[in-house]
Every structure is written in C-alpha cells, then in structure tokens.
Design an enzyme around this catalytic site. Structure first.
Site, PDB file in Angstrom:
ATOM      1  N   PHE A   1       4.850 -79.372  34.867  1.00  0.00           N
ATOM      2  CA  PHE A   1       4.039 -78.102  35.240  1.00  0.00           C
ATOM      3  C   PHE A   1       4.756 -77.541  36.582  1.00  0.00           C
ATOM      4  O   PHE A   1       3.886 -76.926  37.055  1.00  0.00           O
ATOM      5  CB  PHE A   1       2.447 -78.421  35.545  1.00  0.00           C
ATOM      6  CG  PHE A   1       1.843 -78.581  34.322  1.00  0.00           C
ATOM      7  CD1 PHE A   1       0.966 -77.389  33.846  1.00  0.00           C
ATOM      8  CD2 PHE A   1       1.867 -79.762  33.404  1.00  0.00           C
ATOM      9  CE1 PHE A   1       0.221 -77.341  32.635  1.00  0.00           C
ATOM     10  CE2 PHE A   1       1.035 -79.549  32.146  1.00  0.00           C
ATOM     11  CZ  PHE A   1       0.443 -78.432  31.963  1.00  0.00           C
TER      12      PHE A   1
ATOM     13  N   GLY B   1       7.490 -68.960  36.510  1.00  0.00           N
ATOM     14  CA  GLY B   1       7.502 -68.137  35.729  1.00  0.00           C
ATOM     15  C   GLY B   1       6.400 -66.677  35.982  1.00  0.00           C
ATOM     16  O   GLY B   1       6.447 -66.599  37.217  1.00  0.00           O
TER      17      GLY B   1
ATOM     18  N   CYS C   1      -8.308 -71.519  29.018  1.00  0.00           N
ATOM     19  CA  CYS C   1      -8.836 -72.495  29.984  1.00  0.00           C
ATOM     20  C   CYS C   1      -8.550 -72.698  31.447  1.00  0.00           C
ATOM     21  O   CYS C   1      -9.667 -72.447  32.291  1.00  0.00           O
ATOM     22  CB  CYS C   1      -8.127 -73.871  29.557  1.00  0.00           C
ATOM     23  SG  CYS C   1      -8.579 -74.521  27.683  1.00  0.00           S
TER      24      CYS C   1
END
Length: 456
Positions: free
Chosen positions: A250, A254, A261
């Site tokens: 993670f 980006g 979610c």
C-alpha cells in the site's frame, strides 16, 4: 449448512457463492426482482474475476439459489447473513436504514432459533442495536453476530477462499464455534479464526481500512514532496520499504484511492469520533490529502497546455477506481473527466470493464474506445489513471505514431522516465524526478550509449 445471504451486492454475492462452493446450501436474497431474474439467467451485476463461473456452477448444481422471498429463505436456513449496503449518509456516518429494515423482516420471519450475522460494514454498536430492535419484534430466541469482510475488489474470490484471518464478534461461545465450523474449509492452512466481542469486530474492519488508507495518503503526500525537490518517490520507496517495520504494501504513489470502502469508512470513523466528542485529526487529514490527490493529474495536464487547453484532446486509460473491477465509485478518473470537460478539453477513454458504468454518467459527452490504442488517435496527450496489466507493456512506437503529440501523464508510474524520454515522450509521473527529454535525445544522437541503465 443451510445459509441465507440477504443482499446480492459485491459482498453478499461473493460470500454466498463461496459458501456454496464449499458445499453449503445457500439462498441469496435481494429485494430487486430484476436483479434476481438476471442472476438466475447467469447475468452477474458486477465484474469480479472468477465469480461468473462459480455462480453458474453452483446454481447449476443446486447449491446456490436466488429469490426475493426473504421470509421463506430465513425459515429454510440455520444462519442468516446480512450483506446490505451501508452507504455514506448526509452527516458522513453510515446509513443503516437497510440493516434495520432487513433485521425487522428477519425477526418477523423467525420460526425458531437462528444465528444472524452482520456482514455489512457497520459502526460500532450496530450489533447491539440490531439485537434490541429485533427483540422488540419477536419472542423467538436468536443471536446476532458480526463477521466483517476483508475482500479486495479484483481478488475477492481468493481473499474469501484463502483469508489472512476470519474475525467474528459474538456474545456466546457457542455461536463462535458454529461460525468456526462454517469457516473451517477456508482455514485449512491454519489461518487464525479470531473470536472477540461484536464491538471489537465492528471496529476491526474500520481500523484496518483506516490504516490502509493512511498508508496511501502518506505515500502520495511524500511523492508530491519528492517531485518538488527533484527526488524520485520510487527510489525513496525502495529505500524505506526494506525496513521490516515499514514494508512495501500500500505504498504505491498514485492519484488517490476510491471505491466503495475507503472513502466511506474513513468518513464513518470521523463521524463516530465526533459523536463521542473525540478528535479525528489524522483521519480528517487522510481524507483531505486523498481528495486533493485526485486533482494531481488535472493540474499537470492543464499546467502543461496552459491557455491552449481548450480544444485539446486527452486520451484516458483506466476508469475503474482500481484494476480488475468495473467499480467507479469515488474513482479518480471521474474527477479528471469533470475538470477536463469544464476546461473545454475533448476526452477519449478506454477501460477493459468500466466503460458501461461511465457511459451512464457522461453519455455522449466523451468518446468511448474499445481498444487502448483507439483512444490515442488524434489525442494531444495520454493520461493513465488505472494500472490495468494491459497498460504496462504497450508498443511505444505505435503510441508515438497515434498521438498527435507524444505526451504522457502517468498517474500510476508504470514506465521508466528515462526510457520514455529516450523514445521521444514528454513524460510526467507522480513524485518522479523530471527528465530532460531534449538532453537525453541529444545524448543518444551524439554518443554510443549503454542502454543497461534504462532497465526498470
């Protein structure tokens, strides 16, 4: 076991199908008759790799059924899962009206003791409140448990069949053992089955998503800082990721997270904290950073074209909020499309799965292309928003011929900046050090160069 799953959305359909695949008799219930009719015809309402085949096989073999008759499904089952949506409400908290309505209908349908399991993501205290509401409707004994899902869109089948852990929140040990038996086939590799209170189980889901979202916003903020100082976030990421306390997961820079979610759950936690008079400064910052990150490509593109942006054409690769799904909820691509249309930019888009969903929003305002190269034709630039695998190794010679100008804004850092410059592209990634294209091309035209350094 005989299982009923109420709600045939992402969580409900995947869960019900995987339970059926492990030999249980499963009834999936939904109030939308058209959806049930299509499921019986083999038409799956969502895209999830491998799901269609599993639904077809288990429906054919009689282990999986679909119905709108909730009462009969409850009567025929031992365990009833609630997997209805809990969308973000106007106040930022989770909208639980669907959970309350289904709970009341279950209570009115009980013909004997049942285990009711909340699979939906719900705020802490929902389990206790649902039990209270149901007890006001029926005298028949029942248990309410919590079983949060940890499914990643695009890998949900594997996540369900090979979970990192299974978490259940129960009031009685007997209920925990019954759920352990149900999940036994999925825990054969000694993955942990964690039994706790319902309140802790409810919180576990939120804390997990909050931490993952925090890592994404953190690396994105660091990427922007790297870019400002001409450092490369990919090199920095390698520098920190080998620290076992940090790791790599993670920590991919980006254009921000989206989906059903993370955004909703972050805001639900903020709402929960505020309801108890507690600050939620970190989660508020995570949300602010992420929303700002969705504008990064907008600033890069409009900054590149300046006053000449109006009338330009931009190709967009990737519309879904992540690869291997057609989900565009809170997708960064929508922010980019809205901003470019407002600036008078024409847009050509391609996505392997999400085009129908985007078409419902934008209609004929943008051009939809079946092939990635088709989107490039007569475009003045390419913006990459979603990292589908088919975008990772394109034919750059074809791309440079199709694009009106060889400009790429890479929101997922798929390519090597030096190699792109050497091939003649103007290339901007996220948190990447700027490469002087003209200097690189001049170097290749005047001297024999070792290409080894261009390897990723």
């Amino acid at each position: 076991m005989k299982i009923t799953v109420i709600g045939t959305g992402y969580v409900g359909l995947v869960s019900g199908t995987c339970f059926a695949e492990s030999g249980n008799d499963v009834i999936c219930v939904d109030k939308v008759e058209d959806k049930i009719t299509k499921l019986e015809q083999g038409i799956i309402p969502i895209y999830e790799p491998g799901l269609s085949e599993l639904v077809h096989r288990n429906f054919r073999d009689g282990r999986l059924r679909f119905t709108t008759d909730l009462a009969t499904a409850v009567i025929e089952s031992d365990i009833v899962f609630i997997a209805v949506g809990t969308p973000q409400g106007d106040d930022g908290g989770a909208d639980l009206r669907g959970v309350w309505a289904v709970g009341e209908r279950i209570a009115r349908s009980l013909d004997g003791p049942k285990i009711i399991v909340i699979k939906s993501t719900v705020p802490v205290g929902t389990n206790a409140e649902l039990a209270r509401r149901m007890a006001a409707v029926t005298d028949i004994p029942f248990d309410v448990a919590n079983n949060p899902e940890f499914l990643k869109e695009g890998a949900a089948i594997d996540d369900f069949n090979k979970p990192d852990r299974v978490v259940v929140g129960v009031r009685r040990p007997e209920v925990g053992e019954r759920l352990r038996e149900l999940y036994g086939p999925f825990l054969r590799t000694d993955r942990p089955f964690l039994v706790m209170t319902p309140e802790s189980a409810e919180m576990t889901k939120y804390v997990a998503n909050c931490l993952l979202a925090t890592k994404i916003s953190f690396i994105n903020e660091m990427a922007n800082l790297c870019e400002a100082f001409n450092a490369d976030i990919n090199e920095v990421r390698r520098g920190i990721g080998h620290d076992q306390r940090i790791g790599f997961s993670f920590l991919f820079p980006g254009v921000g997270y989206g989906g059903s979610c993370f955004p909703k759950d972050i805001r639900a936690v903020i709402h929960m904290a505020q309801s108890r008079g507690l600050p939620a400064r970190m989660m508020e910052s995570v949300d602010v950073v992420n929303e700002a990150q969705k504008d990064v490509l907008v600033h890069k593109i409009l900054g590149h074209f300046g006053d000449e942006a109006k009338g330009k054409t931009v190709a967009i690769w990737g519309l879904a909020f992540k690869p291997r799904t057609d989900d565009i909820r809170e997708a960064p691509s929508l922010v980019l499309i809205d901003a470019l249309l407002k600036a008078g930019v024409s847009i050509r888009v391609h996505d392997p799965e999400a085009i129908p969903n985007v078409r419902e929003i934008y209609g004929d305002k943008i051009i939809y292309c079946d092939r990635p190269y088709g989107a490039l034709e007569q475009a003045d630039a390419l913006a990459i928003v979603t990292e589908w695998n088919e975008f990772r190794n394109p034919d750059f010679d074809v791309m440079i011929r199709l694009l009106r100008s060889p400009v790429i804004f890479d929101g997922r850092n798929l390519y090597n900046p030096t190699k792109m410059a050497a091939q003649g592209f103007v290339y901007q990634g996220i948190g990447r050090a700027r490469v002087d294209r003209d200097a690189i091309l001049q170097a290749f035209s005047t001297a024999e160069t070792d290409w080894q350094f261009l390897r990723d």
